[in-house]
Scaffold this active site. Structure first.
Site, PDB file in Angstrom:
ATOM      1  N   GLY A 169      33.766  46.058  36.825  1.00  9.96           N
ATOM      2  CA  GLY A 169      34.648  46.191  37.784  1.00  9.96           C
ATOM      3  C   GLY A 169      34.981  44.996  38.518  1.00  9.96           C
ATOM      4  O   GLY A 169      34.055  44.089  38.354  1.00  9.96           O
TER       5      GLY A 169
ATOM      6  N   ILE B  34      30.749  59.080  34.147  1.00 13.87           N
ATOM      7  CA  ILE B  34      30.072  59.688  35.409  1.00 13.87           C
ATOM      8  C   ILE B  34      30.749  61.098  35.392  1.00 13.87           C
ATOM      9  O   ILE B  34      30.277  61.879  36.355  1.00 13.87           O
ATOM     10  CB  ILE B  34      29.950  58.819  36.463  1.00 13.87           C
ATOM     11  CG1 ILE B  34      31.413  58.324  37.027  1.00 13.87           C
ATOM     12  CG2 ILE B  34      29.094  57.448  36.263  1.00 13.87           C
ATOM     13  CD1 ILE B  34      31.475  57.898  38.397  1.00 13.87           C
TER      14      ILE B  34
ATOM     15  N   THR C 116      39.800  53.734  41.778  1.00 11.32           N
ATOM     16  CA  THR C 116      39.922  53.129  43.220  1.00 11.32           C
ATOM     17  C   THR C 116      41.375  52.932  43.516  1.00 11.32           C
ATOM     18  O   THR C 116      41.752  52.093  44.339  1.00 11.32           O
ATOM     19  CB  THR C 116      39.332  51.543  43.085  1.00 11.32           C
ATOM     20  OG1 THR C 116      39.747  50.935  41.626  1.00 11.32           O
ATOM     21  CG2 THR C 116      37.554  51.616  42.912  1.00 11.32           C
TER      22      THR C 116
ATOM     23  N   TYR D 291      41.849  59.558  48.665  1.00 11.32           N
ATOM     24  CA  TYR D 291      40.671  58.698  48.052  1.00 11.32           C
ATOM     25  C   TYR D 291      39.860  58.727  49.057  1.00 11.32           C
ATOM     26  O   TYR D 291      38.397  58.702  48.774  1.00 11.32           O
ATOM     27  CB  TYR D 291      41.486  57.088  47.942  1.00 11.32           C
ATOM     28  CG  TYR D 291      40.236  56.087  47.597  1.00 11.32           C
ATOM     29  CD1 TYR D 291      39.700  55.801  46.663  1.00 11.32           C
ATOM     30  CD2 TYR D 291      40.002  54.947  48.793  1.00 11.32           C
ATOM     31  CE1 TYR D 291      38.609  54.849  46.410  1.00 11.32           C
ATOM     32  CE2 TYR D 291      39.114  54.223  48.850  1.00 11.32           C
ATOM     33  CZ  TYR D 291      38.641  53.906  47.544  1.00 11.32           C
ATOM     34  OH  TYR D 291      37.502  53.203  47.374  1.00 11.32           O
TER      35      TYR D 291
HETATM   36  N1  LIG Z   1      38.450  47.440  46.005  1.00  6.63           N
HETATM   37  C1  LIG Z   1      38.561  47.731  47.289  1.00  6.63           C
HETATM   38  O1  LIG Z   1      39.369  47.033  48.184  1.00  6.63           O
HETATM   39  C2  LIG Z   1      37.569  48.672  47.888  1.00  6.63           C
HETATM   40  C3  LIG Z   1      37.406  48.889  49.317  1.00  6.63           C
HETATM   41  C4  LIG Z   1      36.232  49.728  49.696  1.00  6.63           C
HETATM   42  C5  LIG Z   1      35.349  50.253  48.937  1.00  6.63           C
HETATM   43  N2  LIG Z   1      35.399  50.116  47.696  1.00  6.63           N
HETATM   44  C6  LIG Z   1      34.438  50.524  46.570  1.00  6.63           C
HETATM   45  O2  LIG Z   1      33.619  49.476  45.899  1.00  6.63           O
HETATM   46  C7  LIG Z   1      33.323  49.831  44.742  1.00  6.63           C
HETATM   47  C8  LIG Z   1      33.737  48.707  43.608  1.00  6.63           C
HETATM   48  O3  LIG Z   1      35.109  48.710  43.770  1.00  6.63           O
HETATM   49  P1  LIG Z   1      36.040  47.612  42.919  1.00  6.63           P
HETATM   50  O4  LIG Z   1      37.199  47.241  43.408  1.00  6.63           O
HETATM   51  O5  LIG Z   1      35.220  46.677  42.255  1.00  6.63           O
HETATM   52  O6  LIG Z   1      36.604  48.835  41.849  1.00  6.63           O
HETATM   53  P2  LIG Z   1      37.176  48.490  40.392  1.00  6.63           P
HETATM   54  O7  LIG Z   1      37.541  47.130  40.082  1.00  6.63           O
HETATM   55  O8  LIG Z   1      38.194  49.606  39.979  1.00  6.63           O
HETATM   56  O9  LIG Z   1      35.914  48.697  39.372  1.00  6.63           O
HETATM   57  C9  LIG Z   1      35.304  50.303  39.290  1.00  6.63           C
HETATM   58  C10 LIG Z   1      34.657  50.387  37.783  1.00  6.63           C
HETATM   59  O10 LIG Z   1      34.360  51.594  37.536  1.00  6.63           O
HETATM   60  C11 LIG Z   1      34.854  52.156  36.200  1.00  6.63           C
HETATM   61  N3  LIG Z   1      35.132  53.598  36.160  1.00  6.63           N
HETATM   62  C12 LIG Z   1      36.103  54.343  36.501  1.00  6.63           C
HETATM   63  N4  LIG Z   1      35.911  55.556  36.313  1.00  6.63           N
HETATM   64  C13 LIG Z   1      34.670  55.742  35.498  1.00  6.63           C
HETATM   65  C14 LIG Z   1      33.963  56.788  35.108  1.00  6.63           C
HETATM   66  N5  LIG Z   1      34.595  57.907  35.156  1.00  6.63           N
HETATM   67  N6  LIG Z   1      32.945  56.525  34.446  1.00  6.63           N
HETATM   68  C15 LIG Z   1      32.108  55.254  34.532  1.00  6.63           C
HETATM   69  N7  LIG Z   1      33.031  54.031  35.170  1.00  6.63           N
HETATM   70  C16 LIG Z   1      34.048  54.467  35.793  1.00  6.63           C
HETATM   71  C17 LIG Z   1      36.118  51.313  36.116  1.00  6.63           C
HETATM   72  O11 LIG Z   1      36.640  51.422  34.731  1.00  6.63           O
HETATM   73  P3  LIG Z   1      38.060  51.233  34.387  1.00  6.63           P
HETATM   74  O12 LIG Z   1      38.498  49.748  34.927  1.00  6.63           O
HETATM   75  O13 LIG Z   1      38.397  51.214  32.880  1.00  6.63           O
HETATM   76  O14 LIG Z   1      38.882  52.604  35.121  1.00  6.63           O
HETATM   77  C18 LIG Z   1      35.754  49.966  36.684  1.00  6.63           C
HETATM   78  O15 LIG Z   1      35.346  49.332  35.760  1.00  6.63           O
HETATM   79  C19 LIG Z   1      33.991  51.185  44.293  1.00  6.63           C
HETATM   80  O16 LIG Z   1      33.152  52.147  44.683  1.00  6.63           O
HETATM   81  C20 LIG Z   1      35.052  51.384  45.495  1.00  6.63           C
HETATM   82  O17 LIG Z   1      35.329  52.837  45.984  1.00  6.63           O
HETATM   83  C21 LIG Z   1      36.360  49.164  46.895  1.00  6.63           C
END
Ligand SMILES: NC(=O)c1ccc[n+]([C@@H]2O[C@H](COP(=O)([O-])OP(=O)(O)OC[C@H]3O[C@@H](n4cnc5c(N)ncnc54)[C@H](OP(=O)(O)O)[C@@H]3O)[C@@H](O)[C@H]2O)c1
Length: 287
Positions: free
Chosen positions: A12, A41, A66, A129
């Site tokens: 991600g 997961i 996300t 979310y």
């Molecule tokens: N982005 C933001 O602004 C933000 C803000 C606050 C907190 N966060 C938190 O920070 C963390 C990282 O965010 P990010 O923006 O890097 O997220 P991201 O780019 O969406 O990455 C999440 C990863 O998790 C994978 N995933 C989804 N469903 C899954 C499953 N069932 N089993 C295993 N892997 C799975 C996704 O794969 P696919 O792409 O193939 O679905 C993706 O590679 C998350 O926990 C998020 O809630 C993010």
């Protein structure tokens, strides 16, 4: 002693930067990166068995659903990944007696507080979310002993769809952009956040921490700064309300973090978002 650190969600936006930073900061440890191809997961047995087989010392759990508006329209998937998925990981962590690090969000708050949110403030999410991530936090704290929960916000980075790239893309296509001006937070660069996560791991921190780049702003002023720093200020930006934008999920109007606990416990303060943004735009131009 060499430790095994497992990053789940390694492909991600945050995961890619974090694995790079962990490799650099902790060269004596083995960093293992898994994503949906290696572990789903949502599946309890698969998750527990695979993690137990690896026997990691630390599990950094980033994987999540996300898409905030997508979650609003598909509550089942949001809870299956963000809440139950986190529970499955936490269960495996407790069986391995490992340490768990869980990434959470500012959207656990409703935004009614008009001063920066402390880790001890009561959460009250406004959207699916936020509710699913909060339940994830609760499962992690219940199952994984001495877990570290890091809440962050408004992420952008080189390896994922994000607001900065979306504004630049739109600015190349249109002369006028409309951006919401009634949500306040702090845009956070995934490289800066990754460094903070690495530091928190090195300090063996536990409990909840708020981590974001400093200085609050609105999406509107963030958008204006992106255009200015990219030499595209001829594009006109119109401030609009969240209601006018009409997204399915309601967002908190104020979700600024108080990050003093991070500073107190590790000495670290993340730089202002405008400085981080300059770095991000420069990196983008070099490639
Ligand atoms: N982005 C933001 O602004 C933000 C803000 C606050 C907190 N966060 C938190 O920070 C963390 C990282 O965010 P990010 O923006 O890097 O997220 P991201 O780019 O969406 O990455 C999440 C990863 O998790 C994978 N995933 C989804 N469903 C899954 C499953 N069932 N089993 C295993 N892997 C799975 C996704 O794969 P696919 O792409 O193939 O679905 C993706 O590679 C998350 O926990 C998020 O809630 C993010």
């Amino acid at each position: 002693m060499k430790r095994t650190i497992l990053v789940i969600g390694a492909k991600g936006m945050l995961g890619r930067d974090l694995t790079t930073i962990l490799h650099a900061d902790l060269p004596k440890d083995e960093i293992v990166g898994w994503d949906i191809e290696e572990i789903d997961i949502r599946k309890e047995e698969e998750t527990v068995t695979k993690i137990e087989k690896l026997r990691p010392d630390i599990v950094v759990h980033l994987a999540a659903y996300t898409d905030v508006d997508g979650c609003e329209l598909d509550e089942g998937s949001a809870f299956a990944v963000n809440a139950e998925g986190a529970k499955h990981v936490a269960l495996a962590v407790s069986r391995c007696r490992a340490k768990m690090v869980y990434l959470s969000t500012d959207y656990v708050f409703d935004g009614n507080k008009r001063e920066p949110y402390l880790e001890s403030d009561s959460p009250h999410p406004l959207n699916v979310y936020g509710r699913s991530k909060l339940q994830g936090e609760e499962y992690v704290q219940a199952w994984a002993k001495e877990a570290l929960v890091i809440r962050t916000q408004w992420l952008y980075g080189r390896y994922g769809k994000n607001f900065v790239d979306s504004i630049l893309r739109q600015a190349r296509e249109k002369k006028v952009l409309s951006i919401v001006n009634d949500q306040i937070g702090s845009p956070t660069y995934t490289l800066d956040l990754s460094k903070a996560i690495s530091v928190l791991i090195q300090f063996n921190a536990r409990g909840i921490f708020h981590v974001a780049n400093s200085d609050p702003c609105t999406w509107y002023s963030f958008g204006q700064t992106i255009l200015k720093l990219s030499g595209m200020d001829e594009v006109k930006v119109i401030p609009i309300s969240s209601k006018e934008l009409g997204r399915p999920a309601v967002r908190p109007s104020y979700s600024v973090f108080n990050c003093q606990k991070l500073k107190r416990e590790t000495g670290l303060t993340l730089r202002p978002w405008s400085e981080a943004l300059k770095d991000y735009l420069q990196i983008g131009q070099e490639n």
